[in-house]
Scaffold this motif. Structure first.
Motif, PDB file in Angstrom:
ATOM      1  N   ARG A  49      25.798 109.104  -3.431  1.00 18.42           N
ATOM      2  CA  ARG A  49      26.493 110.278  -3.444  1.00 18.42           C
ATOM      3  C   ARG A  49      25.572 110.915  -2.097  1.00 18.42           C
ATOM      4  O   ARG A  49      26.622 111.739  -1.555  1.00 18.42           O
ATOM      5  CB  ARG A  49      26.169 110.973  -4.699  1.00 18.42           C
ATOM      6  N   VAL A  50      24.562 110.913  -1.975  1.00 20.38           N
ATOM      7  CA  VAL A  50      24.004 111.757  -0.695  1.00 20.38           C
ATOM      8  C   VAL A  50      24.698 111.245   0.489  1.00 20.38           C
ATOM      9  O   VAL A  50      24.897 111.934   1.506  1.00 20.38           O
ATOM     10  CB  VAL A  50      22.411 111.438  -0.778  1.00 20.38           C
ATOM     11  N   GLY A  51      24.599 109.710   0.660  1.00 21.03           N
ATOM     12  CA  GLY A  51      25.350 109.155   1.865  1.00 21.03           C
ATOM     13  C   GLY A  51      26.605 109.601   2.178  1.00 21.03           C
ATOM     14  O   GLY A  51      26.953 110.106   3.296  1.00 21.03           O
ATOM     15  N   ASN A  52      27.610 109.735   1.353  1.00 25.61           N
ATOM     16  CA  ASN A  52      28.955 110.123   1.337  1.00 25.61           C
ATOM     17  C   ASN A  52      28.933 111.726   1.459  1.00 25.61           C
ATOM     18  O   ASN A  52      29.931 112.088   2.242  1.00 25.61           O
ATOM     19  CB  ASN A  52      29.751 109.820  -0.055  1.00 25.61           C
ATOM     20  N   ALA A  53      28.245 112.499   0.834  1.00 29.51           N
ATOM     21  CA  ALA A  53      27.902 113.940   1.323  1.00 29.51           C
ATOM     22  C   ALA A  53      27.607 114.125   2.812  1.00 29.51           C
ATOM     23  O   ALA A  53      28.306 114.959   3.536  1.00 29.51           O
ATOM     24  CB  ALA A  53      26.770 114.487   0.279  1.00 29.51           C
ATOM     25  N   LEU A  54      26.843 113.158   3.428  1.00 28.96           N
ATOM     26  CA  LEU A  54      26.385 113.465   4.747  1.00 28.96           C
ATOM     27  C   LEU A  54      27.603 113.061   5.634  1.00 28.96           C
ATOM     28  O   LEU A  54      27.522 114.084   6.887  1.00 28.96           O
ATOM     29  CB  LEU A  54      25.327 112.598   4.968  1.00 28.96           C
ATOM     30  N   VAL A  55      28.379 112.171   5.363  1.00 30.12           N
ATOM     31  CA  VAL A  55      29.893 111.831   6.172  1.00 30.12           C
ATOM     32  C   VAL A  55      31.040 112.586   6.079  1.00 30.12           C
ATOM     33  O   VAL A  55      31.910 112.549   6.433  1.00 30.12           O
ATOM     34  CB  VAL A  55      29.675 110.272   6.398  1.00 30.12           C
ATOM     35  N   GLY A  56      30.862 113.516   4.790  1.00 32.62           N
ATOM     36  CA  GLY A  56      31.989 114.263   4.593  1.00 32.62           C
ATOM     37  C   GLY A  56      32.853 113.661   3.674  1.00 32.62           C
ATOM     38  O   GLY A  56      34.002 114.099   3.521  1.00 32.62           O
ATOM     39  N   ASN A  57      32.555 112.563   2.840  1.00 29.12           N
ATOM     40  CA  ASN A  57      33.397 111.745   2.097  1.00 29.12           C
ATOM     41  C   ASN A  57      33.574 112.298   0.634  1.00 29.12           C
ATOM     42  O   ASN A  57      32.313 113.073   0.346  1.00 29.12           O
ATOM     43  CB  ASN A  57      33.250 110.465   1.844  1.00 29.12           C
ATOM     44  N   ALA A  58      34.273 112.147  -0.322  1.00 30.62           N
ATOM     45  CA  ALA A  58      34.124 112.215  -1.519  1.00 30.62           C
ATOM     46  C   ALA A  58      33.128 111.442  -1.981  1.00 30.62           C
ATOM     47  O   ALA A  58      32.657 110.500  -1.303  1.00 30.62           O
ATOM     48  CB  ALA A  58      35.579 111.910  -2.521  1.00 30.62           C
ATOM     49  N   ILE A  59      32.246 111.995  -2.989  1.00 28.09           N
ATOM     50  CA  ILE A  59      30.920 111.036  -3.398  1.00 28.09           C
ATOM     51  C   ILE A  59      31.123 109.915  -3.984  1.00 28.09           C
ATOM     52  O   ILE A  59      30.139 109.194  -4.195  1.00 28.09           O
ATOM     53  CB  ILE A  59      30.182 112.121  -4.468  1.00 28.09           C
ATOM     54  N   ASP A  60      32.280 109.488  -4.458  1.00 27.09           N
ATOM     55  CA  ASP A  60      32.397 108.103  -4.912  1.00 27.09           C
ATOM     56  C   ASP A  60      33.300 107.057  -4.154  1.00 27.09           C
ATOM     57  O   ASP A  60      33.728 106.088  -4.292  1.00 27.09           O
ATOM     58  CB  ASP A  60      33.431 108.168  -6.139  1.00 27.09           C
ATOM     59  N   ALA A  61      33.383 107.488  -2.681  1.00 27.64           N
ATOM     60  CA  ALA A  61      34.078 106.626  -1.731  1.00 27.64           C
ATOM     61  C   ALA A  61      32.886 105.304  -1.701  1.00 27.64           C
ATOM     62  O   ALA A  61      31.905 105.297  -1.907  1.00 27.64           O
ATOM     63  CB  ALA A  61      33.834 107.321  -0.249  1.00 27.64           C
ATOM     64  N   ALA A  62      33.877 104.208  -1.041  1.00 33.57           N
ATOM     65  CA  ALA A  62      33.129 102.732  -1.305  1.00 33.57           C
ATOM     66  C   ALA A  62      32.109 102.801  -0.087  1.00 33.57           C
ATOM     67  O   ALA A  62      32.405 103.486   0.941  1.00 33.57           O
ATOM     68  CB  ALA A  62      34.349 101.741  -1.260  1.00 33.57           C
ATOM     69  N   VAL A  63      30.946 101.994  -0.242  1.00 35.54           N
ATOM     70  CA  VAL A  63      30.019 102.067   0.846  1.00 35.54           C
ATOM     71  C   VAL A  63      29.646 100.436   0.817  1.00 35.54           C
ATOM     72  O   VAL A  63      29.780  99.743   0.025  1.00 35.54           O
ATOM     73  CB  VAL A  63      28.734 102.862   0.534  1.00 35.54           C
ATOM     74  N   ILE A  64      28.740 100.244   1.676  1.00 33.36           N
ATOM     75  CA  ILE A  64      28.289  98.934   1.770  1.00 33.36           C
ATOM     76  C   ILE A  64      26.718  99.013   0.793  1.00 33.36           C
ATOM     77  O   ILE A  64      25.824  99.628   1.348  1.00 33.36           O
ATOM     78  CB  ILE A  64      28.082  98.368   3.297  1.00 33.36           C
ATOM     79  N   GLU A  65      26.257  98.034   0.050  1.00 35.20           N
ATOM     80  CA  GLU A  65      25.140  98.091  -0.676  1.00 35.20           C
ATOM     81  C   GLU A  65      24.427  96.757   0.039  1.00 35.20           C
ATOM     82  O   GLU A  65      24.754  95.592  -0.354  1.00 35.20           O
ATOM     83  CB  GLU A  65      25.369  97.826  -2.156  1.00 35.20           C
ATOM     84  N   VAL A  66      23.399  97.039   0.695  1.00 33.23           N
ATOM     85  CA  VAL A  66      22.577  95.936   1.514  1.00 33.23           C
ATOM     86  C   VAL A  66      21.083  95.761   0.545  1.00 33.23           C
ATOM     87  O   VAL A  66      20.250  96.538   0.252  1.00 33.23           O
ATOM     88  CB  VAL A  66      21.901  96.457   3.018  1.00 33.23           C
ATOM     89  N   GLN A  67      21.156  94.503  -0.117  1.00 32.37           N
ATOM     90  CA  GLN A  67      19.801  94.210  -0.611  1.00 32.37           C
ATOM     91  C   GLN A  67      19.140  92.858  -0.265  1.00 32.37           C
ATOM     92  O   GLN A  67      18.001  92.600  -0.776  1.00 32.37           O
ATOM     93  CB  GLN A  67      20.340  94.117  -2.291  1.00 32.37           C
TER      94      GLN A  67
END
Length: 331
Positions: free
Chosen positions: A38-56
């Motif tokens: 949610r924070v990452g998407n907010a920072l780049v101006g996306n909807a909070i549920d936009a798809a991201v890359i999860e790195v583990q």
């Protein structure tokens, strides 16, 4: 478009999940640390549920094929862009051909890369999350591999965004009065007694009193805990019932299992507790071998923490456009 240069097992495309299909056996899935998404998407101006890359699994590298605004949130590591260290929990501008690199975090487990426009993979059942057990969703239903190319969604405002270096205070520090620090390596996890808690009698108190260790057999489906086994005072036959992330079940061996993002849709083990939703993002950042201790909570406290998290994210969502306008006026 971005190209994956280097990746390890289990790095996937995720969003906030696909709730609403548990009745047909489809787990909700989604990011293990939904707050970072949610924070990452907010920072780049996306909807909070936009798809991201999860790195583990690290190291992780990708190359940008066009100028792109991105943010890295989640784990306590600093991203590198063309070898230059960047602020974590910040929005940055990558030029065409630039390489983003993430290395093993010192303490936490997962990083999230948000890109303006979101990772553009097909939406299935309303979500772009990868369901590894079902082999669907995300990028071809599988973990990312070297050489994979991912499209980025169209940006509503294609004008250049002078966001480079805009960062926020990470949630652990921004809400330090609400989320207790890790002391002596032990993460405190708040939970509410669940349906079969009464079956454990004195062993129920042992559940709350001891420090548990996250087993190496843990994954996105569930965290298996190692410690002094707890057993119910009587053996009863239970029908399978619905379970959700955060539910703590106790199998016959007596060592609890916390259901996580890819939680089973149903199960028959007794439920001793349920981790409150507001603490799941912290639990999602815990590593195998880490220590946790359960702390009794209440519905009132859970609701208060959810409201605090919502206000934190909303504050970021309101602040970013203001900063954009101010920076645009300066160029």
């Amino acid at each position: 478009m971005i190209e994956i240069i280097e990746t390890g097992p289990f790095n996937t495309v995720q969003d906030l999940g696909r709730p609403g299909f548990r009745d047909i056996g489809v787990t909700a899935g989604g990011a293990m640390d939904p707050l970072a998404v949610r924070v990452g998407n907010a920072l780049v101006g996306n909807a909070i549920d936009a798809a991201v890359i999860e790195v583990q699994t690290f190291p992780f590298k990708l190359r940008f094929s066009a100028s792109t605004v991105f943010a890295v949130a989640g784990a306590d590591n600093s991203p590198l862009l063309d070898g230059k260290q960047l602020l974590p929990w910040g929005a940055h501008l990558a030029n065409e051909g630039a390489v983003l690199e993430l290395h093993q975090p010192p303490k936490l487990a997962r990083s999230y890369i948000a890109l303006t426009g979101g990772v553009d993979v097909p939406a299935l059942m309303g979500s772009r999350s990868t369901a590894l057990r079902g082999n669907f969703g995300g990028h071809e239903g599988r973990p990312l591999s070297n050489g994979d190319r991912l499209e980025i969604g169209e940006v509503a405002d294609p004008a250049p965004l002078p966001l480079n270096g805009l960062a926020v205070v990470d949630p652990s520090n921004a809400m330090s009065d609400l989320f207790p620090p890790v002391v002596d390596g032990v993460l405190q996890v708040r939970a509410i007694p669940a349906g079969e808690h009464h079956l454990f009698s004195d062993d129920g108190e042992a559940f709350w009193a001891q420090t548990w260790k996250i087993s190496s057999r843990s994954d996105r489906t569930g965290y298996r805990l190692s410690g002094d086994p707890i057993k119910p005072t009587e053996t009863i036959e239970m029908r399978s019932h619905g379970v959700v992330p955060g539910v703590v079940q106790v199998p016959p061996g007596g060592e609890p299992i916390i259901q996580m993002s890819d939680a089973n849709t149903a199960g028959g083990y007794p439920k001793i507790a349920g981790v409150i939703e507001a603490d799941l993002w912290r639990l999602g950042q815990a590593r195998a071998g880490g220590k946790i201790r359960f702390v009794r909570s209440s519905h009132e406290e859970a609701r208060r923490l959810e409201q605090a998290i919502a206000l934190y994210v909303e504050d970021i969502r309101k602040t970013v456009p203001m900063v954009k306008r101010a920076l645009s006026a300066m160029v």
